[in-house]
Design a protein around this motif. Structure first.
Motif, PDB file in Angstrom:
ATOM      1  N   GLY A  19      -8.688   9.480   5.027  1.00 43.08           N
ATOM      2  CA  GLY A  19     -10.084   9.142   5.241  1.00 43.08           C
ATOM      3  C   GLY A  19     -10.828  10.339   5.798  1.00 43.08           C
ATOM      4  O   GLY A  19     -10.281  11.436   5.931  1.00 43.08           O
ATOM      5  N   VAL A  39      -6.373  -0.719   3.681  1.00 42.89           N
ATOM      6  CA  VAL A  39      -7.364  -0.048   4.528  1.00 42.89           C
ATOM      7  C   VAL A  39      -7.011  -0.269   6.001  1.00 42.89           C
ATOM      8  O   VAL A  39      -6.682  -1.391   6.409  1.00 42.89           O
ATOM      9  CB  VAL A  39      -8.788  -0.579   4.237  1.00 42.89           C
ATOM     10  N   ARG A  40      -7.087   0.830   6.794  1.00 39.92           N
ATOM     11  CA  ARG A  40      -6.829   0.758   8.244  1.00 39.92           C
ATOM     12  C   ARG A  40      -7.916   1.521   8.983  1.00 39.92           C
ATOM     13  O   ARG A  40      -8.650   2.315   8.383  1.00 39.92           O
ATOM     14  CB  ARG A  40      -5.467   1.355   8.589  1.00 39.92           C
ATOM     15  N   HIS A  41      -7.967   1.319  10.282  1.00 41.16           N
ATOM     16  CA  HIS A  41      -8.881   2.066  11.146  1.00 41.16           C
ATOM     17  C   HIS A  41      -8.042   2.702  12.258  1.00 41.16           C
ATOM     18  O   HIS A  41      -7.377   1.999  13.025  1.00 41.16           O
ATOM     19  CB  HIS A  41      -9.966   1.159  11.739  1.00 41.16           C
ATOM     20  N   ARG A  52     -12.111   5.075   9.289  1.00 38.66           N
ATOM     21  CA  ARG A  52     -11.568   4.243   8.199  1.00 38.66           C
ATOM     22  C   ARG A  52     -10.743   5.116   7.258  1.00 38.66           C
ATOM     23  O   ARG A  52     -11.219   6.123   6.737  1.00 38.66           O
ATOM     24  CB  ARG A  52     -12.703   3.596   7.401  1.00 38.66           C
ATOM     25  N   SER A  54      -7.880   4.987   3.819  1.00 40.18           N
ATOM     26  CA  SER A  54      -7.478   4.181   2.666  1.00 40.18           C
ATOM     27  C   SER A  54      -6.111   4.627   2.184  1.00 40.18           C
ATOM     28  O   SER A  54      -5.792   5.822   2.195  1.00 40.18           O
ATOM     29  CB  SER A  54      -8.507   4.335   1.546  1.00 40.18           C
TER      30      SER A  54
END
Length: 298
Positions: A19, A39-41, A52, A54
């Motif tokens: 990201g 998807v993670r943060h 963010r 991907s």
């Protein structure tokens, strides 16, 4: 990630995520083997901002080697094909690359959009063709009805039936040809009906030496197979009782000028003559006459 995603042949999720941090505009790369979502943060390693990321997918896509590889004459190959296409002009190849889940989703969305657009255009074309056909059909219902109902074995009619089935508007010449065919079929059916009724109402052929009275329905020239370069003049006469007899035209009747398709102008003329008559076996209403004499017009 390849520059274009025209055709993805296969895809495989990896444990890597990628990201971009919004505050510092730096790429953020992470590894998460335990993650199930795409998807993670995570925190940016530079500024700590929530970023963010991907999942990265390994994909196999279409590719074509360039001219340096496809037209190569040397042994070394350093492009994506690994030598598979080296020296083969314009042969297609595939290579494995990586793309993110977001890019893959956009790829799928683009494909769905293209498919919806194709379906929309196809439906619009179907509606246009149907509207044009229905407008044409208002004046040619007889042609459509005949083509859809007839079982006549005719190549032209079969072709016209296929055109109508797929809502193709026939040209003026095609339509005129079909209508001419319809009219010919009607005349043929009427003639068959008339002949059938005549046969049903006809009396038996009077056999033996007879004086025959009737109408000439056909007169024609036939080859004589027993004499070289000689022809015979024959006529078919419908007698007053409906029976028909066939035989040689008497010389006394060979007087009027011959018109096209009508030998000696005899068709439709009433005649009387003496002849010996024999009924055809199995057909009591049809016979043959020979040695006609005393022939006259009446």
């Amino acid at each position: 990630m390849p520059a274009t995603l025209d055709r993805i042949l296969s895809q495989r999720p990896t444990d890597y995520f990628l990201g971009t941090c919004d505050p510092c505009r730096l790429p953020v790369h992470a590894t998460a083997p335990e993650a199930r979502e795409d998807v993670r943060h995570i925190a940016c390693p530079q500024c700590g901002a929530k970023t963010r990321v991907s999942r990265i997918y390994a994909t196999t896509v279409d590719a074509s080697c360039d001219a340096a590889c496809m037209g190569a004459v040397g042994p070394a190959c350093s492009c994506s094909c690994g030598g598979a296409n080296h020296g083969r002009s314009w042969a297609p190849a595939t290579y494995e690359s990586h793309t993110t889940a977001d890019a893959l989703a956009r790829y799928r969305e683009r494909l769905d959009k293209q498919e919806r657009e194709r379906a929309r255009k196809a439906e619009a074309e179907r509606r246009r063709r149907r509207a044009a056909f229905e407008a044409w059909a208002k004046d040619y219902g007889d042609v459509i009805e005949f083509l859809k109902s007839t079982d006549i074995n005719n190549q032209f009619i079969d072709d016209m039936r296929r055109y109508v089935d797929r809502l193709d508007v026939l040209t003026e010449r095609q339509t005129a040809a079909v209508r001419k065919f319809i009219e010919n079929e009607r005349r043929r059916a009427a003639e068959d009906k008339r002949r059938k009724e005549e046969a049903e109402n006809a009396g038996p052929v009077p056999e033996g030496k007879q004086t025959l009275t009737g109408e000439v329905v056909m007169a024609d020239i036939y080859d004589n197979h027993f004499a070289y370069n000689k022809s015979d003049y024959k006529m078919l006469v419908r007698l007053d009782n409906g029976a028909k007899v066939f035989g040689t035209i008497p010389r006394a009747l060979q007087t009027s000028p011959t018109t096209e398709g009508n030998l000696f102008g005899l068709r439709g003329v009433r005649v009387r003559f003496d002849a010996t008559v024999t009924a055809k076996a199995g057909e009591p209403t049809f016979g043959y006459f020979k040695r006609p004499t005393k022939a006259t017009f009446i």
